[in-house]
Enzyme design. Structure first.
Site, PDB file in Angstrom:
ATOM      1  N   GLY A  61       7.905   2.882 -16.390  1.00 49.13           N
ATOM      2  CA  GLY A  61       7.067   3.764 -15.599  1.00 49.13           C
ATOM      3  C   GLY A  61       7.556   3.857 -14.170  1.00 49.13           C
ATOM      4  N   HIS A  89      10.728  14.163  21.255  1.00 46.02           N
ATOM      5  CA  HIS A  89      12.131  13.934  20.888  1.00 46.02           C
ATOM      6  C   HIS A  89      12.642  12.698  21.624  1.00 46.02           C
ATOM      7  CE1 HIS A  89      16.323  14.828  19.925  1.00 46.02           C
ATOM      8  NE2 HIS A  89      16.608  14.581  21.190  1.00 46.02           N
ATOM      9  N   ALA A 125       4.180   5.153  -8.365  1.00 45.41           N
ATOM     10  CA  ALA A 125       4.285   4.360  -7.141  1.00 45.41           C
ATOM     11  C   ALA A 125       4.417   2.864  -7.423  1.00 45.41           C
ATOM     12  CB  ALA A 125       3.073   4.634  -6.243  1.00 45.41           C
ATOM     13  N   GLY A 157       0.453   3.153 -15.664  1.00 46.35           N
ATOM     14  CA  GLY A 157      -0.833   3.715 -15.286  1.00 46.35           C
ATOM     15  C   GLY A 157      -1.938   2.685 -15.286  1.00 46.35           C
TER      16      GLY A 157
END
Length: 463
Positions: free
Chosen positions: A179, A442, A182, A269
Site C-alpha cells: 500500500g 524572496h 500516506a 487502509g
C-alpha cells in the site's frame, strides 16, 4: 448516575477537540477513553511518525554533510534510541492533552464505552467493573485502526500494521510495504533512510494514487532514486511466515514472483472502530463501515452524533477536529457553516513531501472546466537551491473563465507547511490574478506558488 450535557466517546484529535470546544461553550463535559488520551494520532499515528521522520531527515543530512561543505565522520544510528525519542514525543503530547482536560474542567473517564438507550453510556474499566453515565448529547469519536486483508492477516510480528512499525525492537534488513498511501510511503521512506531494503507493492498504477498524476510520477521517480523498489499494478496474494522471515507471493502484470523479507507492513487502509459500541442496539444507521450522519453530524437517533474516521469523508486528524467543533457549535445553537469537504488539505510527510488541496488536473477536466495550469519547479527556486532541496514542483489549476483556484498540488521540501495559502485563498474565493499580484517574499519556497500562478497566466519570469 453521573449526568452531563455532552459526553464524547474517544479522545483522538476529533474527540478531545470536541470536548474542549464543548466546555468552552459552557457545556458540562466528559470524555471516555479506553487507552491513552490523544488517541491513535498522538500516540501511534501523526505525531510519533513525524518524530521518526525527523530522525531520518537528520540522519540523511549527516550522511550528506559533504554536500554542504561539512564533514561528519563515523555517522551511525541507534535504532532503539530513535524509537524511544518517538515514543517520548508521543508521551509528551498525551500529557499535554491531560493538561488541557484539567484546564477546561473536562472529566476523563477511563474504560470502554458502549451506547445504551436513554442517552446513556456504559463504561467498563480495566478491571471489568461497569458504570453508567448519562448525557443530553453523546458524540461518537472512536476513530479507526489498521485494516486487515484476508490474504494478509497481521500477526503483529512478521506481518504488522502501522502501530507495530512504530516500535519495532529490531530494525529489519528487508521490508515489504503493501500500500502506498500516506502511511505506507512515510514508513517506506523512514526505514529506507535508516538502511532497510524496502519494496513497495501498490495495486493501482501509481504511488500515492489519490494525488495528481504528475505528483505521483515525480514521487515514484524520487523514491526509486533513493533506492526503494517500487512495484505498481501489483498485489500481494499470500504470505508464508513459517520460516525465519516472510515470503510474499506478488502478482504483477508479468506474472507471479516471490519476495522475501524480514517483515511485511500492511498499509492498505483503515477499519473504523464501530463494533461493540452499541450502534445496533440503538438502531443507529451505518453504511459501508461508516456511521450515517447529516451535515451537522447528527445520527438517525436524536442526541447521538458521530465525527471523525467513523463517518464518511477523509480520515484525517484536522477533518475530525473541524467536524467536532461544528457539531458542538450547532448543538449550542450557533450559526455555523457546514464543512466544505472540497477544500480539505492532504499532506504526506515522506521525502519529498506532498501537499494538495482541491481538484486534480484529471478531475477538473472531467468536471468540464476550461482550465489554466501553471507549474514551477523547485530547481528554479533560489531558496531551494541554497537549501539543497531542488526536487519537486508546485502545480496550480485555475478556471480559465473566472480565475477560480480549482486545485493546488505540491511536491518538495516543506510543502506541507505551504499548502495553507491555497486552502485559505480558496476559502476566500481568491482568483489567480490576486495570487499573482500578492507580493510573496524572496527567497522562499512559498514564492513558488506565485511563480506557478504566473506560469498559468503566461507571465512567468524565472523559468
Amino acid at each position: 448516575m453521573s449526568k452531563y450535557d455532552i459526553i464524547v466517546l474517544g479522545s483522538g484529535p476529533g474527540g478531545y477537540v470536541t470536548a474542549i470546544r464543548a466546555s468552552q461553550l459552557g457545556f458540562k463535559t466528559a470524555i471516555i477513553e479506553k487507552e491513552s488520551l490523544g488517541g491513535v494520532c498522538l500516540n501511534w499515528g501523526c505525531i510519533p511518525t513525524k518524530a521518526l521522520l525527523k530522525s531520518a531527515e537528520v540522519f540523511n543530512y549527516l550522511n550528506h554533510a559533504e554536500d554542504y561543505g561539512l564533514k561528519a565522520e563515523k555517522v551511525d544510528k541507534d535504532f532503539d534510541a530513535v524509537v524511544k525519542r518517538s515514543r517520548d514525543v508521543a508521551g509528551g503530547m498525551s500529557k499535554g492533552v491531560q493538561f488541557l482536560m484539567k484546564k477546561n474542567k473536562i472529566d476523563v473517564i477511563n474504560g470502554f464505552g458502549k451506547l445504551k438507550s436513554g442517552k446513556k453510556i456504559e463504561v467498563k474499566d480495566k478491571d471489568g467493573n461497569t458504570k453508567d453515565y448519562q448525557a443530553d448529547h453523546i458524540v461518537v469519536a472512536t476513530g479507526a485502526r489498521s485494516r486487515e486483508l484476508p490474504n494478509l492477516p497481521q500477526d503483529g510480528e512478521k506481518v504488522i500494521g502501522y502501530r507495530e512499525a512504530m516500535s519495532l525492537k529490531k530494525q529489519p534488513k528487508k521490508m515489504i510495504v503493501v500500500g502506498s498511501g500516506a502511511i505506507g510511503v512515510e514508513f517506506a521512506h523512514f526505514y529506507n533512510t535508516m538502511g532497510t531494503e524496502v519494496t513497495i507493492v501498490e495495486f493501482l498504477p501509481n504511488l500515492v494514487p489519490l494525488e495528481d498524476e504528475e505528483v505521483s510520477k515525480q514521487f515514484e521517480k524520487s523514491f526509486k532514486k533513493s533506492g526503494i523498489k517500487v512495484m505498481t499494478n501489483s498485489s500481494v496474494e499470500s504470505v508464508d511466515t513459517s520460516g525465519d522471515g516472510v515470503k510474499a507471493k506478488v502478482k504483477t502484470k508479468k506474472g507471479e514472483e516471490t519476495l522475501e523479507a524480514d517483515i511485511v507492513l500492511s498499509a492498505v487502509g483503515i477499519k473504523t472502530n464501530i463494533e461493540k459500541i452499541g450502534l445496533e442496539d440503538l438502531g443507529i444507521k451505518t453504511d459501508k463501515d461508516k456511521i450515517v450522519v447529516n451535515e451537522w453530524y447528527q445520527t438517525n437517533v436524536p442526541g447521538i452524533y458521530a465525527i471523525g474516521d467513523v463517518v464518511a469523508g477523509p480520515a484525517l486528524a484536522h477533518v475530525a477536529s473541524a467536524e467536532g467543533i461544528i457539531c458542538v457549535e450547532k448543538i449550542k445553537g450557533m450559526k455555523v457553516e457546514a464543512l466544505d469537504y472540497g477544500n480539505i488539505p492532504g499532506c504526506t510527510y515522506a521525502t519529498p513531501e506532498i501537499a494538495s488541496v482541491g481538484l486534480t488536473e484529471k478531475q477538473a477536466k472531467e468536471q468540464g472546466y476550461d482550465i489554466k495550469i501553471g507549474k514551477f519547479p523547485f530547481s528554479a527556486s533560489g531558496k531551494a537551491s541554497a537549501a539543497g532541496k531542488k526536487e519537486g514542483f508546485v502545480k496550480v489549476i485555475y478556471d480559465a473563465k473566472y480565475g477560480e483556484w480549482l486545485g493546488c498540488h505540491m511536491i518538495g521540501a516543506g510543502v506541507t507547511d505551504m499548502i495553507a495559502e491555497a486552502v485559505v485563498a480558496r476559502k476566500l474565493e481568491t482568483t489567480g490574478h490576486e495570487i499573482l499580484k500578492a507580493v510573496h517574499p524572496h527567497p522562499t519556497m512559498s514564492e513558488a506558488v506565485m511563480e506557478a500562478t504566473a506560469a498559468a497566466y503566461d507571465e512567468v519570469i524565472h523559468i
